[in-house]
Design an enzyme around this catalytic site. Sequence first.
Site, mmCIF file in Angstrom:
data_model
loop_
_atom_site.group_PDB
_atom_site.id
_atom_site.type_symbol
_atom_site.label_atom_id
_atom_site.label_comp_id
_atom_site.label_asym_id
_atom_site.label_seq_id
_atom_site.Cartn_x
_atom_site.Cartn_y
_atom_site.Cartn_z
ATOM 1 C CD GLU A 147 12.691 -35.255 4.722
ATOM 2 O OE1 GLU A 147 13.574 -34.480 4.295
ATOM 3 O OE2 GLU A 147 12.867 -36.478 4.830
ATOM 4 C CG ASP A 177 6.393 -40.951 -1.405
ATOM 5 O OD1 ASP A 177 5.160 -41.048 -1.531
ATOM 6 O OD2 ASP A 177 7.187 -41.506 -2.189
ATOM 7 C CE LYS A 192 5.486 -37.836 -4.300
ATOM 8 N NZ LYS A 192 6.391 -38.810 -4.978
ATOM 9 C CG PHE A 237 10.035 -39.051 -8.555
ATOM 10 C CD1 PHE A 237 10.131 -39.701 -7.334
ATOM 11 C CD2 PHE A 237 11.171 -38.430 -9.068
ATOM 12 C CE1 PHE A 237 11.322 -39.749 -6.639
ATOM 13 C CE2 PHE A 237 12.374 -38.474 -8.379
ATOM 14 C CZ PHE A 237 12.451 -39.131 -7.165
ATOM 15 C CG ASP A 292 17.820 -36.920 -4.959
ATOM 16 O OD1 ASP A 292 17.010 -36.880 -4.005
ATOM 17 O OD2 ASP A 292 18.447 -37.948 -5.275
ATOM 18 N NE ARG A 319 20.653 -34.002 -3.566
ATOM 19 C CZ ARG A 319 19.864 -34.839 -2.901
ATOM 20 N NH1 ARG A 319 18.690 -34.430 -2.469
ATOM 21 N NH2 ARG A 319 20.228 -36.084 -2.686
HETATM 22 P P1 IMP Z 1 9.421 -41.549 2.541
HETATM 23 O O1 IMP Z 1 10.209 -42.330 3.553
HETATM 24 O O2 IMP Z 1 8.841 -42.457 1.482
HETATM 25 O O3 IMP Z 1 8.382 -40.650 3.124
HETATM 26 O O4 IMP Z 1 10.443 -40.709 1.697
HETATM 27 C C1 IMP Z 1 11.059 -39.599 2.143
HETATM 28 C C2 IMP Z 1 12.242 -39.285 1.259
HETATM 29 O O5 IMP Z 1 12.114 -39.855 -0.037
HETATM 30 C C3 IMP Z 1 12.340 -37.802 1.048
HETATM 31 O O6 IMP Z 1 13.136 -37.206 2.015
HETATM 32 C C4 IMP Z 1 12.926 -37.709 -0.341
HETATM 33 O O7 IMP Z 1 14.337 -37.670 -0.263
HETATM 34 C C5 IMP Z 1 12.493 -38.965 -1.050
HETATM 35 N N1 IMP Z 1 11.342 -38.732 -1.961
HETATM 36 C C6 IMP Z 1 10.063 -39.129 -1.809
HETATM 37 N N2 IMP Z 1 9.286 -38.720 -2.817
HETATM 38 C C7 IMP Z 1 10.090 -38.022 -3.650
HETATM 39 C C8 IMP Z 1 9.888 -37.295 -4.887
HETATM 40 O O8 IMP Z 1 8.779 -37.192 -5.449
HETATM 41 N N3 IMP Z 1 10.989 -36.707 -5.417
HETATM 42 C C9 IMP Z 1 12.226 -36.762 -4.847
HETATM 43 N N4 IMP Z 1 12.461 -37.400 -3.700
HETATM 44 C C10 IMP Z 1 11.413 -38.035 -3.099
HETATM 45 MG MG MG Z 2 16.181 -38.022 -1.735
#
Ligand code: IMP
Ligand code: MG
Length: 179
Positions: free
Chosen positions: A99, A103, A131, A152, A159, A165
């Site tokens: 991955e 986040d 993060k 971010f 992206d 990207r």
């Molecule tokens: P999560 O479900 O919040 O952990 O998010 C995972 C997905 O969110 C990642 O695979 C990214 O595609 C997107 N994402 C989370 N944080 C960022 C960021 O800082 N920049 C770009 N994409 C992010």
């Molecule tokens: Mg994304």
Amino acid sequence: MMNEHIEKILISTEEIKAIVKRLGKQISEDYKGKKLILVGILKGSVVFMTDLMREIDLMCDIDFMAVSSYGGGTKTTGRVNILKDLSAPIEDCDVLVVEDIVDSGVTLNYILKYLVNRNPRSVKLCSLLDKPSGRIVEVNVDYIGCTIPDEFVVGYGLDYAEKYRNLPYIGVLKPEIYS
Ligand code: IMP
Ligand code: MG
């Protein structure tokens, strides 16, 4: 130019190279004698995946899944949909999910549970970025490239609204781009 949209570079191309090398070496040691399959989560992981697989000195398969949880913004919507499933069974395989970033953890928490239900021998997670400040649900990240602060970031596969990207480094967008 894309560079003009970037406030600062967080991880340079050279730093990324060193991180990917380190992860590849560790994975090569840990998965010796196992039936490794790398499962990249589209689209964010593609750049990382293609570099990482070339640093892994083992026989392995690759596959991809696509999920959506973000509606084009910078925060999770909390809902996960599978847009593309695995193309082959993973029974008796040692699955390593690849991955770009963890986040909130919502996406990975869902994907890991989904994969475990398919009876693989093992499931682990390798994320280029972590993060932790954004975490809503707990996710164990077995291999972490770099832990980053609550910003971010874009580039190297990541992206904002499907753009940036192809930046060769990881940078922080200027706030005026998304506000
Ligand atoms: P999560 O479900 O919040 O952990 O998010 C995972 C997905 O969110 C990642 O695979 C990214 O595609 C997107 N994402 C989370 N944080 C960022 C960021 O800082 N920049 C770009 N994409 C992010
Ligand atoms: Mg994304």
